[in-house]
Design an enzyme around this catalytic site. Sequence first.
Site, PDB file in Angstrom:
ATOM      1  N   TRP A   1       9.056   1.383   3.744  1.00  0.00           N
ATOM      2  CA  TRP A   1       8.939   2.822   3.555  1.00  0.00           C
ATOM      3  C   TRP A   1      10.281   3.498   3.834  1.00  0.00           C
ATOM      4  CZ3 TRP A   1       5.063  -0.362   5.030  1.00  0.00           C
ATOM      5  CH2 TRP A   1       3.789  -0.145   4.503  1.00  0.00           C
TER       6      TRP A   1
ATOM      7  N   CYS B   1       1.363   1.347  -0.152  1.00  0.00           N
ATOM      8  CA  CYS B   1      -0.092   1.115  -0.140  1.00  0.00           C
ATOM      9  C   CYS B   1      -0.706   0.774  -1.488  1.00  0.00           C
ATOM     10  CB  CYS B   1      -0.829   2.269   0.530  1.00  0.00           C
ATOM     11  SG  CYS B   1      -0.925   3.779  -0.440  1.00  0.00           S
TER      12      CYS B   1
ATOM     13  N   HIS C   1      -3.917   7.740   0.784  1.00  0.00           N
ATOM     14  CA  HIS C   1      -3.773   6.341   1.142  1.00  0.00           C
ATOM     15  C   HIS C   1      -4.752   5.542   0.293  1.00  0.00           C
ATOM     16  CE1 HIS C   1      -3.107   2.693   3.240  1.00  0.00           C
ATOM     17  NE2 HIS C   1      -4.297   2.665   3.805  1.00  0.00           N
TER      18      HIS C   1
ATOM     19  N   ASP D   1      -8.353  -3.393   3.802  1.00  0.00           N
ATOM     20  CA  ASP D   1      -7.078  -2.688   3.640  1.00  0.00           C
ATOM     21  C   ASP D   1      -5.967  -3.618   4.121  1.00  0.00           C
ATOM     22  OD1 ASP D   1      -4.935  -0.955   3.569  1.00  0.00           O
ATOM     23  OD2 ASP D   1      -5.874   0.606   4.791  1.00  0.00           O
TER      24      ASP D   1
ATOM     25  N   TYR E   1       5.322   9.848   1.667  1.00  0.00           N
ATOM     26  CA  TYR E   1       3.896  10.023   1.357  1.00  0.00           C
ATOM     27  C   TYR E   1       3.037   9.625   2.545  1.00  0.00           C
ATOM     28  CZ  TYR E   1       2.351   5.205   0.711  1.00  0.00           C
ATOM     29  OH  TYR E   1       1.978   3.904   0.926  1.00  0.00           O
TER      30      TYR E   1
END
Lengths: 725, 725
Positions: free
Chosen positions: A280, A316, A375, A398, A559
């Site tokens: 990220w 993600c 997400h 996840d 984000y």
Amino acid sequence: MFSDFSTLEPSGPQRGRMTLAKSNSHESKTPEFEPFKGAQPRAPTTQALSVLGVDMYMTDNKKAHNTSKYKNSNLIVRRNQEFIMIINFNRPLNDQQDNVHLEFMIGDAPDEYKDTYIIVSIGKENRDGNWSGRVIGMQGNEVMVGITTDASCIIGRFRTFVAVITDFGRQRTPRNPDTDFYVLFNPWDPKDVVYMAKDTDRQEYVMNDVGIIYNGDFNNITSRAWNFGQFEKGVLDACLLVLDAGKVPLLYRGNAIEVVRQGSALINSQDDDGVLVGNWSGDYSTGTAPTAWTGSPEILLKYARDGCVPVCFAQCWVFAGVLNTFVRCLGIPGRVISNYCSAHDNTGNLKTDIILDEDGRVNRSRTKDSVWNYHSWNEVYMKRPDLPEKFSGWQVIDCTPQETSDGLYRCGPTSVNAIKEGELSYPFDARFVFAELNSDVVYHQSDKYGNTKIVFVDTTYVGKLLITKRVNSNAYEDITSAYKHPEGSDKDKQAMQMAENRGVPSRNYTKPPEAGVDIELQAGTIKIGDNFKLTLNIKNQTSQTCTLSAIITGCVVYYTGITSSIFKLDNKAATVGPWKTSSVVIDVTASEYMPYRVEQSNLLFVVYGSIEETDKTLSTMRIVSLLPPDLTIKVTGTPRFGRDFMVTVSFQNPFDFILKNIQLRLESPGLITTKMKTYDHIAPGGSLQYTEMITPQHPGKKMLIACLDCPTVRQVTSQLEIFVQ
Amino acid sequence: MFSDFSTLEPSGPQRGRMTLAKSNSHESKTPEFEPFKGAQPRAPTTQALSVLGVDMYMTDNKKAHNTSKYKNSNLIVRRNQEFIMIINFNRPLNDQQDNVHLEFMIGDAPDEYKDTYIIVSIGKENRDGNWSGRVIGMQGNEVMVGITTDASCIIGRFRTFVAVITDFGRQRTPRNPDTDFYVLFNPWDPKDVVYMAKDTDRQEYVMNDVGIIYNGDFNNITSRAWNFGQFEKGVLDACLLVLDAGKVPLLYRGNAIEVVRQGSALINSQDDDGVLVGNWSGDYSTGTAPTAWTGSPEILLKYARDGCVPVCFAQCWVFAGVLNTFVRCLGIPGRVISNYCSAHDNTGNLKTDIILDEDGRVNRSRTKDSVWNYHSWNEVYMKRPDLPEKFSGWQVIDCTPQETSDGLYRCGPTSVNAIKEGELSYPFDARFVFAELNSDVVYHQSDKYGNTKIVFVDTTYVGKLLITKRVNSNAYEDITSAYKHPEGSDKDKQAMQMAENRGVPSRNYTKPPEAGVDIELQAGTIKIGDNFKLTLNIKNQTSQTCTLSAIITGCVVYYTGITSSIFKLDNKAATVGPWKTSSVVIDVTASEYMPYRVEQSNLLFVVYGSIEETDKTLSTMRIVSLLPPDLTIKVTGTPRFGRDFMVTVSFQNPFDFILKNIQLRLESPGLITTKMKTYDHIAPGGSLQYTEMITPQHPGKKMLIACLDCPTVRQVTSQLEIFVQ
């Protein structure tokens, strides 16, 4: 005398203990002849039976098992459904006298007691076992056999042997990779835990190899197409390799709960050198930017080709896209979800704390929780035999590495029904998912001594909307009600109470008195590089005139909700009469935010207001995600089976700066594999065009997916559905 | 203009995300003066308040908090109970004008929102917070303050600062390690999750620093004393270091469930370089044999001294002993349990499979499950706010690395009540513990083709007895009924049904018909080196005469049940009339088993029998653990406070072989730390004597613990309780 009982002495510090066979990629050496104890080989008295050939009856089996779409030269079957084999002997089989075993083996230490060595008898012998077999018919020397695996069978690649049993030993066919076959989960079979009743659902959640992942923000939902590509050549082997590389014991691979839990750990590289490295940072120069990918096969095949070295980089939606490929490929129904305003509550207290300075500005160094713009995670559909019955159905998994679950980066499976009812005791990770949807946003203000007090609590900001691609449509389906009862309803209160009874901290903190004034920020649809206006609406719900003094902080955010730079501070004041509504306009120019822009170009505006007359305080915030420029896909000619047509992707640089190091991807599952072009630069106002000639090999509906990516502009995507005649 | 908001830019691939402070051994630099924004330091107008000294009121606080026994020079307090501090100022405190903060910090990034930086105000300011403070009294310049931590506070070592707040800034006392203090769990406080109502229970399960661990076998229960030593110098710091080395986030350290779960992972070295290396190989030459230790402090202090390098070696009772020290030291009630005939069902099917050859002999290479002679684990006592209320109370934790739990070697906490009721959905690892207690032993026989069939099922062999040291006694308490309803009762059936409803495989496999004949092996108490007799009792419960033909396999086994060598095969036959009982004697000589003996000298005898008249089959097995030779502890003189007395440990080698490389340990918690002597050899018939002079520093009941260990004879232990006047 005793020496032959003392073989197989385990060695090393774990001697005196046993380990399990772990891998599907290793295999045992299987001898072609195993003599029985005490038997001396001698000339047979009758013509010995021997096997001349084994035919896995590929085409018909694949059709019956819904596996024809896999680009794989071996047989693929689903659990608990019969498949056909044809065995060609040297003479007709006599099922009263001959004793023939079909042997199926997986892994490097096949063992009848570990379900990794399965024997099915088709001769005189009667054998009980988890797999069943029957002779369907005989014609001359050929025998047609039906084999049915069991509904909880290990999934993976099995080896096939045919063994003729005589008094002297076991005579086996040589190892032949052509007779290897894969066993997958079976959503068509009511006895399989992944059974899905409706065929339209199975066509979407198991068989559809392309999908839509939603992004943007709650007020401005955007989307990108994703090539799941679970049937592409090599993808099934890559998915099994993920389990092998992750050392998932074969014994657990028949258990859908274990397979998806391990999958959620293994698709990220944390802990276990899994498939994808999360990044990220904004700097993706040592790999592919998360925004640049268009589908899963490119990633999974690279991982397999590179010998299980993690692939750089993912965020993600990439994690969710690849995990969805993994589950669908193995036969587990799955889908990708987007949760708008998803809390990442890293203190586990179900609060997202925003800390404001004395003057109302956001204190970046003290604000550590974050609300993700959106997400994306996955759902899989399965029975949960380990839980009370009502928790079967859709389960959250996840693989984005957010927080460790019980020591490793992974999450789920957790029942969506359990989340909705606040039943958070059950495995796995219900608490974390519950917080992503149900956290409060708490605004604190610090005085000059560093002491803080709560100035505003927003209970409705987080978990605003959950959506997924609709079955047989490219529109989205709102599934918020599957996760949450309506805010403030009795059932919602009961669910919150249940969550507290299951150990979630109570949220009865001292709230400041209600100001009687509501504020809200509004924005339109805005493209990167636009000047724009924000509207601050003020609704006075008291019988007094209110004078609002507001401080607006504008930050550039990732984000993930983590703030990068603060680019704007503004003060506004407004007087609003009793029971009246008023509004104030805040001008934002491109020159203010463009120098600070990161990544997906999201701006966060936080308003802190105080009412002069009552000294009461209130806050609100709003994400504005700026839209990237357009990317165009055009088809020239009519796509027909076996005939060429042309696809052109074009882009114009609308900015006054040069775009550099551009990657352009085009792919279409079942039509073309990923094509990637790189361009050195595009001048301001300049444009590029890329044309590809395609010859369709199959008719039907296809999706063309394109993506342009460069360090200064990301998420430039486009898709086009076409029909091949 | 915006630069001061853009500080603290996270860097690396995780930029845009945040991490947690993890360690108690690292600390932040805390400035002694923090100016407030915009304030210019200038000369004070009145006499500024300043702090001359802080007294942690050690003796009285420790007494009130039940922490006087810890050999530690800092204050140790328990959660949610007030402790006293005395602050000495330069002038009397004016609580209407002065503003004083007591600051408590833990870890390297103290943060009010992470409960790692706690401020308690004792001046004019009114402050809400989790910890509370009050001024108890003032005398001149001295202020007596009472501080109460909260009932879910992080446990560990906190730093203390006193800060005087002026208009210009925050003036802090300098860092002073003498004012550091430890916060522990509080079993005395009803609001703490580890609350234990009865004081006798607390005295045993929290305060007793010595205990008994039971070993041997079901028919011959033996025991050894263990020095838990949770109050010994350095042990508390070592326990906190275990959490630091294991990177357990500070945020989780107030949660008893997390602390014990992490403890169960961190006491073994697997995955995480934890405290102890498991070794069942018989070769311990690169470390200390598991059988040679006498207590936990030696191990924990070595781990800390060596910089968190795992200590070699441990088996289950060592793991359980050290984990018990860890929990008691941190204030969580705990005890060590022994489960006799503990299944280690590595296939997860709730069956322990024993595979016999065609001729009835044990097939060592195919028998992979094992039944541990005994297995020791831990229980901790706590509320489970994450579960329905009935699952509070004793919880199983187990740090012996048997199977991974959700990816790591650890086990629990799992509610004992939930195990009893078959409620296996709840976290953590209920299924594994349930199998240890409730597996069936299934005997299979293979024919010459390698095909197997079930010949006998024993549903009562596993989980025969669970015991722990009784409160305030050295006898054992039978706690089997806490884990299991009576075999065959309605409640037992309901629990088994519930377990199946929660996903445990059904055990309705095809059982062979009952033979109508029971067989059982009997043995007396046998010492290593004895010739002995086994009695096979045969009970014919039919109206027909039965002719039994039996094959007896004698194996040497590790205490884990894994077979080493087969040393004996014997055939016996007997004819038993209708409704009669008969018996057959099997002679076992020392010369048969002595050459094959391993480790703790356990012999396993498996009987396979068939009835000639009915062709029915039956099996039984029996562990015989051979007793080690005696070790004697003798006291000369009367032990009195401050006066010398002598302890002599003596041993005679009863064998006809030389004992080599002998370690002899003697220790006594609160009396002497571990004394270790080594001896090169002891000749056959030879003896050794070791004498130690002791000067007691405290009166009361003490336990002397001695252990002799050498590669050929292990588990030679002895204990002696004495009273110091």
